[in-house]
Scaffold this active site. Structure first.
Site, PDB file in Angstrom:
ATOM      1  N   ARG A 192       0.851  -1.195   0.000  1.00 41.51           N
ATOM      2  CA  ARG A 192       0.000   0.000   0.000  1.00 41.51           C
ATOM      3  C   ARG A 192       0.885   1.243   0.000  1.00 41.51           C
ATOM      4  O   ARG A 192       0.600   2.234  -0.650  1.00 41.51           O
ATOM      5  CB  ARG A 192      -0.968   0.011   1.194  1.00 41.51           C
ATOM      6  CG  ARG A 192      -1.749   1.316   1.284  1.00 41.51           C
ATOM      7  CD  ARG A 192      -3.053   1.273   2.105  1.00 41.51           C
ATOM      8  NE  ARG A 192      -3.076   0.318   3.175  1.00 41.51           N
ATOM      9  CZ  ARG A 192      -2.410   0.451   4.337  1.00 41.51           C
ATOM     10  NH1 ARG A 192      -1.693   1.542   4.573  1.00 41.51           N
ATOM     11  NH2 ARG A 192      -2.474  -0.486   5.246  1.00 41.51           N
ATOM     12  N   TYR A 245     -15.867  17.225 -15.517  1.00 40.50           N
ATOM     13  CA  TYR A 245     -16.328  15.836 -15.574  1.00 40.50           C
ATOM     14  C   TYR A 245     -17.412  15.633 -14.491  1.00 40.50           C
ATOM     15  O   TYR A 245     -17.226  16.070 -13.345  1.00 40.50           O
ATOM     16  CB  TYR A 245     -15.152  14.881 -15.355  1.00 40.50           C
ATOM     17  CG  TYR A 245     -15.590  13.458 -15.139  1.00 40.50           C
ATOM     18  CD1 TYR A 245     -16.419  12.825 -16.062  1.00 40.50           C
ATOM     19  CD2 TYR A 245     -15.213  12.754 -14.002  1.00 40.50           C
ATOM     20  CE1 TYR A 245     -16.857  11.522 -15.861  1.00 40.50           C
ATOM     21  CE2 TYR A 245     -15.640  11.445 -13.798  1.00 40.50           C
ATOM     22  CZ  TYR A 245     -16.458  10.846 -14.727  1.00 40.50           C
ATOM     23  OH  TYR A 245     -16.899   9.565 -14.525  1.00 40.50           O
ATOM     24  N   ASP A 273      -6.589  19.413 -13.923  1.00 35.81           N
ATOM     25  CA  ASP A 273      -6.857  18.077 -14.463  1.00 35.81           C
ATOM     26  C   ASP A 273      -6.420  18.082 -15.931  1.00 35.81           C
ATOM     27  O   ASP A 273      -7.048  18.722 -16.775  1.00 35.81           O
ATOM     28  CB  ASP A 273      -8.356  17.764 -14.322  1.00 35.81           C
ATOM     29  CG  ASP A 273      -8.702  16.333 -14.726  1.00 35.81           C
ATOM     30  OD1 ASP A 273      -7.989  15.787 -15.599  1.00 35.81           O
ATOM     31  OD2 ASP A 273      -9.680  15.780 -14.206  1.00 35.81           O
ATOM     32  N   LYS A 312      -7.571   7.042 -19.435  1.00 34.86           N
ATOM     33  CA  LYS A 312      -7.814   7.619 -20.761  1.00 34.86           C
ATOM     34  C   LYS A 312      -6.568   7.499 -21.643  1.00 34.86           C
ATOM     35  O   LYS A 312      -6.101   6.406 -21.882  1.00 34.86           O
ATOM     36  CB  LYS A 312      -8.294   9.062 -20.586  1.00 34.86           C
ATOM     37  CG  LYS A 312      -9.420   9.213 -19.567  1.00 34.86           C
ATOM     38  CD  LYS A 312     -10.669   8.514 -20.028  1.00 34.86           C
ATOM     39  CE  LYS A 312     -11.857   8.509 -19.105  1.00 34.86           C
ATOM     40  NZ  LYS A 312     -11.723   8.566 -17.694  1.00 34.86           N
TER      41      LYS A 312
HETATM   42  O1  P1T Z   1     -12.790   7.335 -14.343  1.00 31.03           O
HETATM   43  P1  P1T Z   1     -11.590   7.741 -13.536  1.00 31.03           P
HETATM   44  O2  P1T Z   1     -10.322   7.111 -13.974  1.00 31.03           O
HETATM   45  O3  P1T Z   1     -11.824   7.644 -12.063  1.00 31.03           O
HETATM   46  O4  P1T Z   1     -11.339   9.301 -13.871  1.00 31.03           O
HETATM   47  C1  P1T Z   1     -12.244  10.311 -13.583  1.00 31.03           C
HETATM   48  C2  P1T Z   1     -12.042  11.481 -14.522  1.00 31.03           C
HETATM   49  C3  P1T Z   1     -11.286  12.551 -14.090  1.00 31.03           C
HETATM   50  N1  P1T Z   1     -11.068  13.627 -14.870  1.00 31.03           N
HETATM   51  C4  P1T Z   1     -11.560  13.684 -16.125  1.00 31.03           C
HETATM   52  C5  P1T Z   1     -11.303  14.892 -16.961  1.00 31.03           C
HETATM   53  C6  P1T Z   1     -12.310  12.628 -16.621  1.00 31.03           C
HETATM   54  O5  P1T Z   1     -12.783  12.709 -17.882  1.00 31.03           O
HETATM   55  C7  P1T Z   1     -12.565  11.490 -15.810  1.00 31.03           C
HETATM   56  C8  P1T Z   1     -13.376  10.330 -16.282  1.00 31.03           C
HETATM   57  N2  P1T Z   1     -14.166  10.596 -17.387  1.00 31.03           N
HETATM   58  C9  P1T Z   1     -14.999   9.739 -18.034  1.00 31.03           C
HETATM   59  C10 P1T Z   1     -15.192   8.475 -17.630  1.00 31.03           C
HETATM   60  C11 P1T Z   1     -15.695  10.271 -19.213  1.00 31.03           C
HETATM   61  O6  P1T Z   1     -16.225   9.502 -20.020  1.00 31.03           O
HETATM   62  O7  P1T Z   1     -15.698  11.497 -19.365  1.00 31.03           O
END
Ligand code: P1T
Length: 381
Positions: free
Chosen positions: A47, A99, A171, A196
């Site tokens: 962890r 988001y 972000d 992503k």
């Molecule tokens: O899904 P996750 O890995 O927890 O990430 C969240 C997140 C954070 N910041 C941005 C700009 C994001 O687009 C996302 C996740 N977004 C999607 C799942 C989407 O389809 O827009």
């Protein structure tokens, strides 16, 4: 300093000392044997740290030109850990287009712990001054924003942030460090959903934080270990593998996205195209200035209503209807009903996340096939 493409392949990824393995091994282990109590080789419990994760964290930091990196089990776990820099009664100024999950975390979780949030259109950075309060501690920016692709001038926001001694968190998921390096423009902390483009193959969920500020880093590292939102070694391996081709993929995503944006711009069934690479886009000039490319995500409004949008999405064959973005395969999203449904209807309306808005994550398939898929889907709307 080595160039980006070289760092993506080599930093943190020296051949394995024990065996010479050229690829960082997946250290699938929870714990590490100690010679005597407290006498160990730098790893005590996974962890806290794990060698596959360390490799990823070093590489991520290098790509963002940061001193420190932290890898997480999801983008949301990373964002949540950035919020751990704050205390009850602190105030956060966030961009209004975000988001949906980030908005939900702020409004439905952290508000209950005494944090305050204001959402403003940060394409006009002076809007910060209108909502600034004595207890403001952080500015939260997405650029490009999700899903409207707004571009926020990071240098100008950073000037204001520094003047009032705030933490500027960015972000950088949509741009990736290949196209944009917020820390070099004055940000204090950068987060990613590595689900992503960083991972790039739609086969993992992950997150990351990078920063060059030792105090913020120490606190976030402490909170990561205390709370536990860490990625497993196999997911770290997958992100590392993705990073090696990030530059190639981003160039292809962008080239394809540019062609798709141009195609959509001239289509008679399209009302409006949102892509920072179009000269007609309101923040085109800022995008040119602070990014070295415009990315692979496009949103557009159909002239028809919800039923028309539904028909268009149903008729796509190559673009798959799914949440997420940034993988090699093309995806289509209906923000109002999918990724941004946790944003209240009146706020969605005010922002322009309408029922006829479609978001495309343009993949790296052959561009002619992608355009043909869109052309065909439009004929049936
Ligand atoms: O899904 P996750 O890995 O927890 O990430 C969240 C997140 C954070 N910041 C941005 C700009 C994001 O687009 C996302 C996740 N977004 C999607 C799942 C989407 O389809 O827009």
């Amino acid at each position: 300093m080595m160039k980006f493409e070289t760092r993506a392949i080599h930093i943190g990824q020296e051949p394995d000392k024990a065996t010479g393995a050229i690829i960082v091994p997946i250290y699938q282990t929870s714990t590490y044997v100690q010679k005597a109590p407290g006498k160990h080789k730098g790893y005590e419990y996974s962890r806290t740290s794990n060698p596959t994760r360390t490799a990823l964290e070093k590489c991520l930091a290098s790509l963002e030109e940061a001193r420190f990196g932290l890898a997480f089990s999801s983008g949301m776990a990373a964002i949540s850990t950035v919020m751990n820099l704050l205390k009850a009664k602190d105030h956060v100024i966030a961009c209004d287009d975000l988001y949906g999950g980030t908005y939900r975390l702020f409004e439905k979780v952290y508000k209950d712990y005494g944090l305050e949030f204001s959402y403003v259109d940060l394409t006009f950075p002076e809007n910060i001054l209108k909502v600034l309060k004595k207890n403001t501690r952080m500015i939260w920016v997405e650029t490009p924003t999700n899903p409207l692709l707004k571009i926020i001038d990071l240098k100008r926001v950073a000037e204001i942030s520094k003047r009032f001694k705030l933490i500027l968190a960015v972000d950088n998921t949509f741009a990736t460090p290949y196209f944009q390096k917020p820390l070099l423009l004055g940000a204090d902390v950068v987060v990613h959903s590595s689900t992503k483009y960083l991972g790039g193959h739609s086969d993992l969920v992950g997150g990351a934080i990078v920063s060059s500020n030792p105090n913020y880093y120490e606190r976030m590292k402490f909170c990561q270990n205390a709370v536990g939102g860490i990625p497993g070694p196999f997911d770290c391996f997958l992100v590392l593998r993705g990073l090696k081709t990030l530059s190639l993929r981003m160039r292809e995503h962008e080239a394809n996205a540019m062609e798709v944006a141009n195609f959509l711009s001239t289509h008679k069934k399209v009302k409006k195209v949102l892509y920072p690479g179009l000269r007609s886009f309101p923040q085109y000039k800022i995008a040119r200035k602070q990014m070295s490319g415009f990315g692979g995500t496009i949103s557009f409004e159909l002239k028809s209503n919800l039923a028309g949008a539904r028909r268009f999405l149903k008729n796509l064959r190559l673009f798959s209807l799914a949440e997420s973005l940034g993988g090699v395969e093309s995806l289509a999203d209906h923000p109002a009903r999918m990724t941004h449904s946790s944003i209240p209807l009146n706020l969605r309306k005010r922002l322009g996340i309408s029922d006829n808005l479609v978001r495309l994550s343009v993949g790296i398939e052959n561009i002619e096939d992608l355009i043909e898929d869109l052309r065909r889907a439009f004929t049936l709307v």
